[in-house]
Design a protein around this motif. Structure first.
Motif, PDB file in Angstrom:
ATOM      1  N   ASP A 100       0.813  -1.220   0.000  1.00  0.00           N
ATOM      2  CA  ASP A 100       0.000   0.000   0.000  1.00  0.00           C
ATOM      3  C   ASP A 100       0.848   1.272   0.000  1.00  0.00           C
ATOM      4  O   ASP A 100       0.330   2.369   0.223  1.00  0.00           O
ATOM      5  N   THR A 124       2.437  -0.034   4.812  1.00  0.00           N
ATOM      6  CA  THR A 124       2.330  -1.054   5.847  1.00  0.00           C
ATOM      7  C   THR A 124       3.200  -2.239   5.469  1.00  0.00           C
ATOM      8  O   THR A 124       3.121  -2.741   4.344  1.00  0.00           O
ATOM      9  N   HIS A 125       4.028  -2.700   6.396  1.00  0.00           N
ATOM     10  CA  HIS A 125       4.950  -3.808   6.175  1.00  0.00           C
ATOM     11  C   HIS A 125       4.164  -5.124   6.188  1.00  0.00           C
ATOM     12  O   HIS A 125       3.996  -5.743   7.224  1.00  0.00           O
ATOM     13  N   GLU A 126       3.704  -5.554   5.004  1.00  0.00           N
ATOM     14  CA  GLU A 126       2.821  -6.712   4.890  1.00  0.00           C
ATOM     15  C   GLU A 126       3.470  -7.939   4.266  1.00  0.00           C
ATOM     16  O   GLU A 126       2.814  -8.973   4.111  1.00  0.00           O
ATOM     17  N   ALA A 134       7.262  -9.868   7.486  1.00  0.00           N
ATOM     18  CA  ALA A 134       6.172  -8.902   7.637  1.00  0.00           C
ATOM     19  C   ALA A 134       5.769  -8.795   9.096  1.00  0.00           C
ATOM     20  O   ALA A 134       5.682  -9.801   9.802  1.00  0.00           O
ATOM     21  N   GLY A 136       3.334  -6.058   9.884  1.00  0.00           N
ATOM     22  CA  GLY A 136       2.143  -5.226   9.902  1.00  0.00           C
ATOM     23  C   GLY A 136       2.381  -3.819  10.414  1.00  0.00           C
ATOM     24  O   GLY A 136       1.431  -3.078  10.644  1.00  0.00           O
ATOM     25  N   LYS A 138       3.344   0.107  10.414  1.00  0.00           N
ATOM     26  CA  LYS A 138       3.237   1.259   9.513  1.00  0.00           C
ATOM     27  C   LYS A 138       4.589   1.959   9.444  1.00  0.00           C
ATOM     28  O   LYS A 138       5.292   2.059  10.448  1.00  0.00           O
TER      29      LYS A 138
END
Length: 175
Positions: A100, A124-126, A134, A136, A138
């Motif tokens: 994102d 966001t680190h997804e 990951a 999650g 920000k």
């Protein structure tokens, strides 16, 4: 930024250079930029279109804004990436960990064929990024980049994202 670009466009249109600026803002192919002298102001307007490109990774915009032989120097690689595909590769690397991710152009300064731009990157680190799983988390990270323009296209970029802050924010390194 948008209000500023509109004001710049009105001022430039009044000076008789409207044809070039309509093409920059609207991507109209009926106003070719080849051979036109690009000013610092027109290069700043091109940066508005460039932000649209980096936030969408639109290949049509890439080809419109980036010269085929443009060189992109990134601190994560020893050799520059080349052309629109090279820039899309940079964006793909960032989106691989932060699907994102979005860039906001905070400020810019232009002189002759060069624009210095300060961005804020948010996402966001997804997914794994630089080997960091990951989490999650920000991110909100600054980047300062220098762009060189020729004939209405970017021909070089030297990017300096704040990787230390990014790695801290995703938990790769401690404070």
């Amino acid at each position: 930024m948008v209000g500023s670009a509109v004001a710049d466009t009105r001022r430039l249109a009044a000076s008789g250079s409207a044809r070039c600026y309509r093409q920059i803002l609207h991507g109209k192919d009926d106003y070719p930029l080849q051979g036109l002298i690009m000013t610092a102001e027109s290069n700043k307007l091109l940066m508005s279109r460039f932000v649209e490109f980096i936030n969408t990774a639109d290949e049509t915009l890439a080809n419109e804004l980036v010269a085929a032989d443009a060189l992109f120097y990134a601190p994560i690689r020893p050799d520059p990436l080349i052309g629109p595909r090279g820039y899309i590769e940079i964006l793909g690397m960032m989106r691989s960990g932060f699907p994102d991710i979005q860039w906001t152009l905070e400020e810019m300064v232009a002189e002759n064929d060069t624009v210095a731009a300060r961005f804020t990157m948010c996402g966001t680190h997804e997914a794994p990024f630089f080997g960091v799983p990951a989490g999650g988390k920000k991110i909100q990270v600054q980047a300062v980049n220098f762009y060189r323009f020729q004939n209405g296209k970017i021909v070089a970029e030297r990017g300096q994202p704040d990787l230390l802050t990014l790695l801290k924010q995703i938990g790769a390194i401690s404070d």
